[in-house]
Scaffold this motif. Sequence first.
Motif, short mmCIF file in Angstrom:
data_model
loop_
_atom_site.label_atom_id
_atom_site.label_comp_id
_atom_site.label_asym_id
_atom_site.label_seq_id
_atom_site.Cartn_x
_atom_site.Cartn_y
_atom_site.Cartn_z
N ASP A 1 2.44 -50.02 7.42
CA ASP A 1 1.67 -51.11 6.67
C ASP A 1 0.96 -49.47 5.44
OD1 ASP A 1 -1.13 -51.59 5.13
OD2 ASP A 1 -1.49 -52.13 6.94
N TYR A 2 1.62 -49.34 4.44
CA TYR A 2 1.48 -48.11 4.23
C TYR A 2 -0.04 -47.99 3.37
CZ TYR A 2 6.47 -47.93 3.68
OH TYR A 2 7.81 -47.85 3.60
N ARG A 3 -1.00 -49.42 3.63
CA ARG A 3 -2.15 -49.44 2.84
C ARG A 3 -2.21 -48.47 1.61
NH1 ARG A 3 -4.67 -45.08 5.99
NH2 ARG A 3 -2.78 -44.79 6.61
N TYR A 4 -1.32 -49.49 0.23
CA TYR A 4 -1.33 -48.63 -1.19
C TYR A 4 -2.98 -48.41 -1.44
CZ TYR A 4 2.98 -48.94 -1.66
OH TYR A 4 4.27 -49.03 -1.95
N TYR B 1 4.87 -38.18 8.50
CA TYR B 1 5.58 -37.82 8.60
C TYR B 1 6.37 -36.52 8.05
CZ TYR B 1 11.00 -38.01 9.12
OH TYR B 1 12.80 -37.86 9.61
N PRO B 2 7.10 -35.57 8.77
CA PRO B 2 5.89 -34.11 8.48
C PRO B 2 6.64 -33.38 7.35
CG PRO B 2 8.09 -34.59 10.35
CD PRO B 2 7.16 -35.83 10.14
N ASP B 3 7.18 -34.31 6.41
CA ASP B 3 7.93 -33.93 4.84
C ASP B 3 7.07 -34.14 4.35
OD1 ASP B 3 8.20 -36.35 4.38
OD2 ASP B 3 10.99 -35.63 4.91
N LEU B 4 5.75 -35.21 4.81
CA LEU B 4 4.88 -35.42 3.31
C LEU B 4 3.54 -35.11 4.58
CD1 LEU B 4 4.41 -37.59 1.18
CD2 LEU B 4 4.05 -39.24 3.17
N PRO B 5 3.21 -34.00 3.37
CA PRO B 5 1.94 -32.73 4.71
C PRO B 5 0.61 -33.54 3.92
CG PRO B 5 3.71 -31.34 3.27
CD PRO B 5 3.63 -32.29 2.57
N LYS B 6 0.99 -34.01 2.47
CA LYS B 6 -0.63 -35.17 2.38
C LYS B 6 -1.12 -36.54 3.17
CE LYS B 6 0.19 -35.93 -1.82
NZ LYS B 6 1.42 -35.59 -2.18
N GLY B 7 -0.04 -36.90 4.02
CA GLY B 7 -0.39 -37.45 4.35
C GLY B 7 -0.31 -39.03 3.66
N TYR B 8 -0.09 -39.09 2.22
CA TYR B 8 0.30 -40.24 1.10
C TYR B 8 1.36 -39.28 0.06
CZ TYR B 8 -3.28 -38.57 -1.94
OH TYR B 8 -3.92 -36.99 -2.20
N GLN B 9 2.34 -40.51 -0.20
CA GLN B 9 2.92 -40.04 -0.98
C GLN B 9 2.11 -40.84 -2.69
OE1 GLN B 9 6.30 -42.87 -1.27
NE2 GLN B 9 7.71 -41.26 -3.24
N ILE B 10 1.84 -40.12 -3.94
CA ILE B 10 1.58 -40.46 -4.66
C ILE B 10 3.02 -41.24 -5.68
CG2 ILE B 10 0.91 -40.26 -7.29
CD1 ILE B 10 -0.64 -37.66 -5.63
N PHE C 1 -2.02 -44.81 -11.07
CA PHE C 1 -0.92 -44.06 -9.51
C PHE C 1 -1.35 -44.59 -8.56
CE2 PHE C 1 -0.12 -40.61 -13.44
CZ PHE C 1 1.33 -40.76 -12.56
N ALA C 2 -0.57 -45.32 -7.62
CA ALA C 2 -1.54 -45.01 -6.40
C ALA C 2 -0.78 -44.30 -5.13
CB ALA C 2 -1.00 -46.14 -5.62
N ARG C 3 -1.47 -44.22 -4.57
CA ARG C 3 -1.60 -43.54 -2.84
C ARG C 3 -0.49 -44.69 -1.67
NH1 ARG C 3 -6.43 -39.90 -1.78
NH2 ARG C 3 -6.78 -38.72 -3.26
N LYS C 4 0.52 -44.29 -1.08
CA LYS C 4 1.70 -44.66 -0.41
C LYS C 4 1.12 -43.99 1.36
CE LYS C 4 5.76 -45.91 0.60
NZ LYS C 4 7.51 -46.33 -0.27
N GLU D 1 6.83 -42.03 -9.68
CA GLU D 1 6.51 -41.28 -8.14
C GLU D 1 6.87 -39.27 -7.76
OE1 GLU D 1 7.67 -44.52 -5.66
OE2 GLU D 1 9.58 -43.56 -4.89
N GLU D 2 6.12 -39.57 -7.21
CA GLU D 2 6.86 -38.08 -6.58
C GLU D 2 7.42 -38.14 -5.29
OE1 GLU D 2 3.48 -35.56 -4.53
OE2 GLU D 2 2.84 -36.85 -3.58
N ASP D 3 8.45 -36.80 -5.11
CA ASP D 3 10.11 -37.19 -3.97
C ASP D 3 8.94 -36.15 -2.55
OD1 ASP D 3 11.71 -37.17 -2.70
OD2 ASP D 3 12.90 -36.34 -4.30
N ALA D 4 9.05 -37.16 -1.80
CA ALA D 4 9.28 -36.03 -0.32
C ALA D 4 9.40 -34.96 -0.46
CB ALA D 4 8.96 -37.06 0.67
N GLY D 5 9.35 -34.59 1.01
CA GLY D 5 10.18 -33.37 1.04
C GLY D 5 11.76 -33.18 1.54
N LYS D 6 12.26 -32.38 2.53
CA LYS D 6 13.53 -32.88 2.80
C LYS D 6 13.47 -32.08 4.42
CE LYS D 6 18.93 -32.17 1.96
NZ LYS D 6 18.96 -33.68 2.16
N SER D 7 13.90 -33.19 6.03
CA SER D 7 13.71 -33.00 6.82
C SER D 7 15.00 -32.44 6.82
CB SER D 7 13.64 -33.62 7.43
OG SER D 7 11.59 -34.55 7.25
#
Length: 493
Positions: free
Chosen positions: A277-280, A94-103, A87-90, A135-141
């Motif tokens: 630049d997603y800094r994976y 964005y407000p619908d992604l509180p962690k600041g990265y998507q797994i 798994f990587a962090r992307k 991967e995991e989904d993000a929230g919905k704005s």
Amino acid sequence: MSTDAVLPQLLEEWEPVIGLEIHVQLGSVSKAFSSSATTFGEPPNSLTDPLVLGMPGTLPVYNQRAAELAVALGVATSSKIRARSRFARKHYFYPDLPKGYQITQSDEPLCEEGTLDVLMGTQRMAIRLQRIHLEEDAGKSSHHGTVSHVDLNRAGVPLVEVVTAPELHSAEEAAEFMRSLHRLVRWLGISDGDMEKGQMRCDANVSVRRRGEDRLGTRTELKNINSFRFVQNAIDNEIVRQIRLLETGERVLRETRLWDATANASFPMRSKEEANDYRYFPDPDLPPLLIDGPMMARVMQTLPTLPGPRFERYREWGITGDDARTLIGERALSDYFEAAIAALPSVGCNAVAHAKAVGNWLLTTLLGALNRDGKSIAESPFPATALAAIVGLIEGGTISGKIAKDVFDEAYQTGAEPAAIVAAKGLVQISNPAELLPIISRLLVENPKQIEAYRNGNEKMLGYFVGKVMKATDGKANPQVLNDLLRKALVPA
Ligand code: ADP
Ligand code: MG
């Protein structure tokens, strides 16, 4: 001029190239890395937890069930499955992604090099997949004037992303790819694929090149095309847009465009130069995902026969391409059909020889009745064995096709066995000439004008006599036998 009108001519010189990235929600009860539920339609932000909210000190654990569902898709697409994927962090803000990265997964995805068996009309075609990753989904704005709302119920829901090789060549092929993937995920039971609930979402990469050219052209990426119809409109529209640019000496810009279904047009969203630049990097909180022998064995054991091979088999049984395609449209329908075929020998029929008759009864009569009652095939009050019984009664010459319809109606309504209905009501058809000939003789005496007409070449008069005999026998005369007898009787000796 509309896209439809100009496209065929443009395509004589230009070849479209399309690669799809499709997200499919995996049907697990809980989220990808935490225990919140994945239920659709709950009050906004009622399905969150410290991990989804990005609280410090929380740790993700990958959902074993979701992994199993993804492996099933991998196996069903003959993908290479990594025993140990990462798994990587992307990262993006964005407000619908509180962690600041998507797994997600980047360098070491769960599946690579598979193929999807795509039904293009009634032709099977293997389309290569570059990868299937988790991967995991993000929230919905949602945006309301100057106010924006964020709902995190969807955040953290497990997804697979299926990425095709750039080898689809028309909007129709892209739509067929989506339909085949949709059919497969439902068939495997890994997702309902309900597009209205966002369970399946498609981004399309589109480029064009002059026919004969090997190199790929510059592509754009169309986002947000979430119905089969939109996929087709959006891609056709983009193909025409790109060809027009190139024919007037302009360049296609490498950009992401947003499809607006209402405007029936796409608009630039961001160019590659402004791309994030997603800094994976590998997620330090997550160990590698291990797919062990027992999990593979479990998946293999529960893997059903896939729609493609069933389609092929139905064609071999003499079923038309269109009917075979309908029969594999849904696993419950195909399973019903298979069960009816399996029951044919027990009613004295050869399975292969009478498969077509079973298919016709299933697709027209039974589906017609179910549609009328708003029922699905799984809710059918008429079991597959009864369908086989009806076909057995007809093919064995016990009842005519017309009587069979009445028997069907009654069996469907009451649940009684078709053979029992035939016996109780004395519906067995009359195939014995000795029983039919006296009726025919009487008619010949009573209808001299009609006989005259038939003998003068009016073929339709045969139907007149068939009708008369049917009436006299309550529809029980065997049509084949009756026709033969009538033809002989009507011709002067
Ligand atoms: P990215 O890293 O931007 O997502 P990828 O190389 O992973 O790009 O490709 C994403 C998708 O784009 C794949 O489905 C691939 O087949 C498709 N694709 C790549 N190049 C082209 C092209 N020139 N034309 C059409 N589709 C393309
Ligand atoms: Mg991509």
